[in-house]
Motif scaffolding. Structure first.
Motif, PDB file in Angstrom:
ATOM      1  N   TYR A 139       3.669  -8.540  31.490  1.00  0.00           N
ATOM      2  CA  TYR A 139       3.739  -8.910  32.908  1.00  0.00           C
ATOM      3  C   TYR A 139       2.861 -10.132  33.119  1.00  0.00           C
ATOM      4  O   TYR A 139       1.680 -10.148  32.724  1.00  0.00           O
ATOM      5  N   SER A 140       3.450 -11.180  33.725  1.00  0.00           N
ATOM      6  CA  SER A 140       2.776 -12.477  33.856  1.00  0.00           C
ATOM      7  C   SER A 140       2.355 -12.711  35.305  1.00  0.00           C
ATOM      8  O   SER A 140       3.093 -12.403  36.241  1.00  0.00           O
ATOM      9  N   PHE A 141       1.179 -13.292  35.455  1.00  0.00           N
ATOM     10  CA  PHE A 141       0.657 -13.665  36.762  1.00  0.00           C
ATOM     11  C   PHE A 141       0.070 -15.066  36.664  1.00  0.00           C
ATOM     12  O   PHE A 141      -0.408 -15.481  35.597  1.00  0.00           O
ATOM     13  N   LYS A 142       0.099 -15.819  37.777  1.00  0.00           N
ATOM     14  CA  LYS A 142      -0.565 -17.116  37.809  1.00  0.00           C
ATOM     15  C   LYS A 142      -0.976 -17.427  39.230  1.00  0.00           C
ATOM     16  O   LYS A 142      -0.380 -16.949  40.201  1.00  0.00           O
ATOM     17  N   PHE A 143      -2.026 -18.236  39.331  1.00  0.00           N
ATOM     18  CA  PHE A 143      -2.534 -18.648  40.635  1.00  0.00           C
ATOM     19  C   PHE A 143      -3.282 -19.963  40.465  1.00  0.00           C
ATOM     20  O   PHE A 143      -3.644 -20.359  39.346  1.00  0.00           O
ATOM     21  N   VAL A 144      -3.486 -20.640  41.603  1.00  0.00           N
ATOM     22  CA  VAL A 144      -4.196 -21.930  41.610  1.00  0.00           C
ATOM     23  C   VAL A 144      -5.640 -21.677  42.000  1.00  0.00           C
ATOM     24  O   VAL A 144      -5.915 -21.058  43.040  1.00  0.00           O
ATOM     25  N   ALA A 145      -6.546 -22.171  41.169  1.00  0.00           N
ATOM     26  CA  ALA A 145      -7.968 -21.983  41.452  1.00  0.00           C
ATOM     27  C   ALA A 145      -8.431 -22.945  42.534  1.00  0.00           C
ATOM     28  O   ALA A 145      -7.874 -24.035  42.709  1.00  0.00           O
ATOM     29  N   ARG A 146      -9.453 -22.523  43.256  1.00  0.00           N
ATOM     30  CA  ARG A 146     -10.033 -23.378  44.290  1.00  0.00           C
ATOM     31  C   ARG A 146     -10.960 -24.404  43.651  1.00  0.00           C
ATOM     32  O   ARG A 146     -11.611 -24.124  42.634  1.00  0.00           O
ATOM     33  N   THR A 147     -11.019 -25.589  44.293  1.00  0.00           N
ATOM     34  CA  THR A 147     -11.870 -26.651  43.726  1.00  0.00           C
ATOM     35  C   THR A 147     -13.339 -26.271  43.759  1.00  0.00           C
ATOM     36  O   THR A 147     -14.124 -26.708  42.904  1.00  0.00           O
ATOM     37  N   GLU A 148     -13.743 -25.451  44.735  1.00  0.00           N
ATOM     38  CA  GLU A 148     -15.153 -25.061  44.786  1.00  0.00           C
ATOM     39  C   GLU A 148     -15.530 -24.082  43.673  1.00  0.00           C
ATOM     40  O   GLU A 148     -16.718 -23.774  43.495  1.00  0.00           O
ATOM     41  N   ASP A 149     -14.541 -23.575  42.911  1.00  0.00           N
ATOM     42  CA  ASP A 149     -14.829 -22.672  41.808  1.00  0.00           C
ATOM     43  C   ASP A 149     -14.958 -23.396  40.474  1.00  0.00           C
ATOM     44  O   ASP A 149     -15.064 -22.749  39.417  1.00  0.00           O
ATOM     45  N   VAL A 150     -14.932 -24.732  40.517  1.00  0.00           N
ATOM     46  CA  VAL A 150     -15.117 -25.492  39.278  1.00  0.00           C
ATOM     47  C   VAL A 150     -16.507 -25.186  38.717  1.00  0.00           C
ATOM     48  O   VAL A 150     -17.507 -25.201  39.438  1.00  0.00           O
ATOM     49  N   GLY A 151     -16.563 -24.892  37.441  1.00  0.00           N
ATOM     50  CA  GLY A 151     -17.823 -24.533  36.799  1.00  0.00           C
ATOM     51  C   GLY A 151     -18.136 -23.052  36.868  1.00  0.00           C
ATOM     52  O   GLY A 151     -19.142 -22.605  36.325  1.00  0.00           O
ATOM     53  N   LYS A 152     -17.279 -22.270  37.520  1.00  0.00           N
ATOM     54  CA  LYS A 152     -17.507 -20.831  37.646  1.00  0.00           C
ATOM     55  C   LYS A 152     -16.571 -20.062  36.710  1.00  0.00           C
ATOM     56  O   LYS A 152     -15.516 -20.555  36.331  1.00  0.00           O
ATOM     57  N   LYS A 153     -17.004 -18.824  36.406  1.00  0.00           N
ATOM     58  CA  LYS A 153     -16.221 -17.966  35.519  1.00  0.00           C
ATOM     59  C   LYS A 153     -15.429 -16.968  36.358  1.00  0.00           C
ATOM     60  O   LYS A 153     -15.920 -16.424  37.344  1.00  0.00           O
ATOM     61  N   ILE A 154     -14.211 -16.727  35.951  1.00  0.00           N
ATOM     62  CA  ILE A 154     -13.374 -15.702  36.571  1.00  0.00           C
ATOM     63  C   ILE A 154     -13.177 -14.590  35.546  1.00  0.00           C
ATOM     64  O   ILE A 154     -12.771 -14.847  34.414  1.00  0.00           O
ATOM     65  N   GLU A 155     -13.474 -13.354  35.953  1.00  0.00           N
ATOM     66  CA  GLU A 155     -13.385 -12.218  35.037  1.00  0.00           C
ATOM     67  C   GLU A 155     -12.390 -11.190  35.558  1.00  0.00           C
ATOM     68  O   GLU A 155     -12.242 -11.004  36.768  1.00  0.00           O
ATOM     69  N   ILE A 156     -11.747 -10.515  34.602  1.00  0.00           N
ATOM     70  CA  ILE A 156     -10.910  -9.356  34.943  1.00  0.00           C
ATOM     71  C   ILE A 156     -11.844  -8.158  35.048  1.00  0.00           C
ATOM     72  O   ILE A 156     -12.458  -7.746  34.059  1.00  0.00           O
ATOM     73  N   THR A 157     -11.999  -7.619  36.243  1.00  0.00           N
ATOM     74  CA  THR A 157     -12.891  -6.474  36.425  1.00  0.00           C
ATOM     75  C   THR A 157     -12.186  -5.145  36.199  1.00  0.00           C
ATOM     76  O   THR A 157     -12.825  -4.173  35.792  1.00  0.00           O
ATOM     77  N   ALA A 158     -10.890  -5.089  36.464  1.00  0.00           N
ATOM     78  CA  ALA A 158     -10.172  -3.823  36.277  1.00  0.00           C
ATOM     79  C   ALA A 158      -8.674  -4.079  36.272  1.00  0.00           C
ATOM     80  O   ALA A 158      -8.188  -5.055  36.839  1.00  0.00           O
ATOM     81  N   VAL A 159      -7.959  -3.162  35.601  1.00  0.00           N
ATOM     82  CA  VAL A 159      -6.491  -3.131  35.653  1.00  0.00           C
ATOM     83  C   VAL A 159      -6.102  -1.731  36.116  1.00  0.00           C
ATOM     84  O   VAL A 159      -6.565  -0.730  35.550  1.00  0.00           O
TER      85      VAL A 159
END
Length: 968
Positions: A667-687
């Protein structure tokens, strides 16, 4: 024969101490007498003599002494040891009777008091008629006595009193009631102890004297009895070494007895008693290896002496008690200072005791009739007229019978049935649980985790059989983690099966679903038909229906559980369950991964979730959602489908919402990151995967992070080490083992589309105004707005370099300490597509060495990502290393230090030399020394006043056309 029959008698297990009876004390109404009694028995320290005191009335009736036997010729013993003999000599027949009497030496009515005291002594002697018990008198006096020989009246009256009471002088004592009462009491105790020693020595000799009248044909039982009595009296005498010797002899004699079904229990009972005494004394003598060797010998000799096959459970019960008793002795010795080890500790004996208790339970279920069957209307054959047996280990219905054949076969049959019925009522599970609990405590103490877990499983199963499902579930749940971690899948399956039955019988929906999830998965070793049945029950629970009862459940308990489940189904508002499956091995495997460790802000972030089912039948889910550390993005990672509760197993129009066993879904997902999140890490916290539906019951399977379960890490390791050839798959399919979890990604800035070039001519000279030209060329399709330049010494280098490096944009000014090493955020305005700009920098380096210079260009640009316009902030960095060197080095070689010149009067003489300074600052000139032959008094110091010694070289950029040298 009740269950406590197998418990060792308390008089056997206690420490034998000399029994001394105290008479003449009124401890209730007389304060002086109460103080004396408290001094004897309250707060006794370990260093005081081992005596057991008891206050008795003066006319107390002691057990009558039987007539002394003069011959054993026709005597046939009825048993080995009477049940009351040990208690009689511990608590009923004293070694010494002490008569307390209040009498001072200066008593006015001495004759009357003396006569009364003698009468009391005579009453005691009459009660003890035929016994060798000693008698002593203690006079309670108000005054402290004088030293011996100084009080003549006391000496005369003491002799008279001894004569009247028929006592020796060693049996009369004086006890002054003064402040030093405890000290006098301790002295009295020591004297009493000596009298008791004499009594027990006499008893030992009396028992030994019978040996010459015995023969080994008819008196075998008496040999054992007399050796046991001699050993017991030796213990009372505190002669433990001889006691151990006599007990060993008695033990050997027991096993020389002719054994048959009618006396097997008596032989084993006495062997167990004597073995207990031997082991206890060995531990007491600090010889634990001897105790262990004796116990092993005891078990080897007795384990085959089963006796009647119809009462085989009795042998298992007796064996269990032997191991338990030895474990108690071992544990007691450890508490007193003995050191045990991991491979030899009391836990092993408690464990073996539990094993025999389980065997007892099995034999009882096989041999004992159901309650209510074969009931006898006659008297209870297990009852005796006195309520107790005459001899240890005998049958109540044929006491004293020593023949090979029972006297009455019908009575024997009725007695056996009575024993079987009584055994049927024993709570075996409670006995087993107590033993296992002791073993678990020992293995925990000696750090044996696997043994502890193994026994906790057995405890859980016993609680299950005892219908205490709450405790069973608690214990089983505790150990499943260990078995998952160590991958004991067969054992884990067995434990989970029992836990599933417990949760069903308790009506615990969440626990039932949790165990079912695992039992139909890949770690379960159940057969396919068993898994299929459990999966169907799970689907019923998802439909909010009552599942079928688990096999092997008690029928009455299963009926009660069905009603409980029906009540659960009818409840509203409790149909959502969340189960964290990270620490289990569920039938659904999950792996989530970002497609890249980092994504540029102008590129959509892509995330894949892989699911794989291991259950027997296809199963559909209703919702799949991925939770991210930034909650705003989680809304883009959801797949949801509404389905009816009755079509969970039916084919779905949306095939991707159905998990087929053995097949992987992506199952595929995609989204556009916000410019203010540049330099930040995005983590999968739960499925989260939702099974069932809102119309039935919703079960959310929750994986922390990017998925995985208790078995997946080891499976991935095994797959990486495997040399087996993987089967070929279509291009669009992946092998499950090759998929790795990537639970986080980084948002990085957009790739800049500008070029930055640096033009300069190295090396730089010390203190030179070094020129570096920065060229910026835009390759963007749109206008690069708010272009800023940061240039100069790169931060993070040696602090001395920051203090000696200065940067400016102006070529006309001289750099000094007021100029910075780094020029930040120089605004260059907007940059059109294809436009190029140049910016010169002037750098002055005050010291030599290498320096790293940084040129940082930042700007903003508008771009479109997934039909969404965003403003991206871009930057480009360039660094260059510049070496700073000394302008020149001077090497002088003087061919001759003497130059002869003839200077005529009035004439001029010129001497020309060239000096090329290549470094700014003050420079020293060569010194001139003149020596005038005709004027020897002339010195060069006078000449140096008129000649320059140094010059100053002015620093200037390379673009300057001239330079000058000024004399200082």
């Amino acid at each position: 024969m009740s269950a406590p029959q197998w418990d060792l008698p308390p008089e056997l297990c206690c420490r034998p101490m000399a029994f001394v009876a105290l008479t003449g004390l009124d401890v209730v109404y007389n304060a002086v007498h109460r103080a004396i009694w408290d001094a004897f028995c309250a707060n006794r320290r370990a260093d005081r003599v081992p005596i057991s005191f008891k206050v008795l009335p003066g006319d107390h009736e002691y057990p009558k002494c039987r007539t002394k036997r003069t011959s054993y010729e026709w005597y046939i013993p009825k048993g080995i040891l009477k049940t009351g003999w040990m208690n009689k000599h511990l608590n009923l027949v004293p070694a010494l009777v002490v008569v307390f009497y209040e009498l001072d030496w200066d008593e006015v009515q001495w004759k009357e008091k003396q006569s009364e005291c003698a009468t009391r002594v005579e009453i005691v002697r009459t009660s003890l008629q035929g016994r060798n018990t000693k008698v002593a008198v203690v006079l309670i006096q108000k005054k402290t006595p004088l030293p011996p020989g100084e009080d003549l009246i006391a000496s005369e009256r003491a002799a008279a009193l001894c004569n009247a009471c028929d006592l020796s002088g060693k049996s009369l004592f004086v006890l002054p009631h003064t402040d030093h009462l405890v000290g006098y009491i301790i002295r009295l105790e020591n004297a009493f102890y000596e009298h008791a020693q004499t009594y027990y020595y006499t008893e030992i000799r009396r028992v030994k004297s019978h040996k010459e009248f015995l023969n080994k044909t008819t008196h075998q039982l008496l040999f054992v009895r007399h050796q046991f009595k001699t050993a017991f009296f030796s213990e009372l005498k505190q002669d433990t070494q001889n006691a151990l010797k006599y007990y060993r002899t008695a033990y050997n004699l027991v096993h020389e007895l002719r054994a048959h079904e009618t006396n097997m229990l008596e032989i084993k009972t006495m062997a167990g008693f004597i073995n207990y005494k031997i082991c206890r004394l060995c531990f007491q003598h600090n010889t634990p290896l001897d105790a262990i060797a004796q116990f092993r010998k005891h078990i080897d000799l007795c384990k085959k002496k089963i006796g009647s096959a119809e009462l085989a459970f009795e042998h298992a019960a007796w064996m269990s008690k032997q191991f338990q008793s030895f474990g108690d002795l071992f544990d007691e010795a450890i508490k007193l200072g003995l050191t045990a080890i991991q491979t030899q500790n009391p836990g092993f004996y408690y464990q073996q005791a539990a094993c025999y208790a389980q065997e007892r339970k099995q034999l009882a279920s096989q041999l004992c009739p159901q309650e209510g069957s074969a009931n006898s209307t006659g008297p209870d054959p297990l009852e005796t007229p006195t309520g107790t047996l005459d001899f240890y280990g005998q049958r109540p219905w044929r006491q004293g019978h020593q023949s090979i054949d029972p006297p009455d076969p019908e009575k024997e049959k009725v007695g056996i049935l009575a024993l079987q019925r009584r055994e049927r009522g024993v709570l075996h599970s409670e006995l087993i649980i107590a033993l296992l609990s002791n073993a678990v405590a020992q293995f925990k103490k000696y750090k044996c985790p696997r043994m502890k877990s193994h026994l906790m499983v057995q405890m859980g199963e016993q609680y299950y059989h005892a219908k205490d499902y709450t405790k069973a579930l608690k214990l089983l749940d505790y150990v499943t983690c260990d078995y998952r971690m160590e991958r004991w899948w067969t054992l884990l399956t067995s434990i989970l099966s029992t836990a599933l039955r417990c949760s069903y019988l308790m009506g615990q929906v969440k626990d039932y679903v949790t165990y079912a999830l695992e039992l139909i998965g890949r770690a379960s070793t159940l057969r396919d038909d068993q898994k299929s049945r459990i999966e169907k029950n799970l689907i019923k629970v998802l439909m909010n229906e009552v599942p079928e009862a688990e096999p092997d459940c008690d029928q009455a308990a299963a009926r009660a559980a069905h009603d409980l489940w029906a009540a659960r189904v009818s409840l509203a508002g409790s149909n959502e369950l969340a189960i964290e499956v990270q620490d289990y091995v569920p039938f659904v495997q999950c792996k989530a991964k970002f497609l890249s460790p980092s994504f540029h802000v102008d590129v959509p972030v892509q995330l894949h979730v892989y699911l794989k089912a291991d259950c027997p039948h296809p199963i559909r889910f209703s919702k799949l959602c991925v939770s991210l550390s930034n909650k705003e993005y989680s809304q883009y990672c959801v797949i949801e489908e509404s389905c009816q509760s009755n079509d969970i197993l039916e084919p779905s129009t949306q095939e991707n919402m159905c998990l087929v066993p053995g097949k992987m879904r992506k199952y595929s997902f995609k989204f556009v990151a916000r410019t203010e999140d540049v330099g930040k890490k995005i983590e999968i916290t739960a499925v989260d995967l939702m099974l069932g539906s809102e119309s039935g019951r919703c079960v959310f399977l929750n994986w922390r992070g990017g998925g995985g379960d208790a078995a997946s890490s080891h499976e991935a390791l095994q797959a990486s080490r495997s040399f087996r050839r993987r089967p070929s798959r279509p291009d669009n399919q992946l092998d499950w083992d090759t998929i790795s979890i990537q639970a986080n990604t980084m948002i990085i800035s957009r790739v800049p589309r500008i070029s930055v070039q640096l033009r300069h001519e190295p090396p730089a000279l010390n203190n030179e105004m070094y020129c570096m030209v920065v060229t910026i060329h835009s390759q963007e399709d749109a206008v690069a707005k708010d272009v800023k330049l940061t240039a100069g010494l790169k931060p993070g280098q040696d602090a001395n370099l920051s203090q000696t490096t200065h940067v400016t944009l102006s070529s006309s000014e001289m750099c000094d300490d007021s100029h910075p090493a780094l020029l930040p955020d120089i605004s260059l305005g907007d940059l059109q597509p294809g436009q190029k700009i140049e910016k010169p920098l002037y750098i002055r380096c005050g010291t030599i060495g290498s320096r790293i210079f940084l040129v940082h260009v930042s700007y903003a640009v508008h771009t479109i990502v997934e039909d969404k316009e965003i403003v991206c902030k871009c930057h480009k960095d360039e660094t260059v290393t510049v070496e700073t060197v000394v302008p020149f080095e001077v090497a002088i070689k003087l061919v001759s230090t003497k130059v002869r010149l003839r200077i005529l009067p009035g004439a001029e003489q010129e001497m020309l030399y060239n000096f090329y300074p290549l470094m700014a600052g003050y420079q020293n000139l060569p010194l001139l020394n003149i020596n005038l032959v005709r004027f020897p008094g002339f010195t060069s110091q006078l000449l140096r006043r008129f000649l320059p010694a140094r010059i100053f070289v002015k620093p200037q950029g390379r673009q300057a056309d001239d330079s000058f040298i000024a004399a200082a």
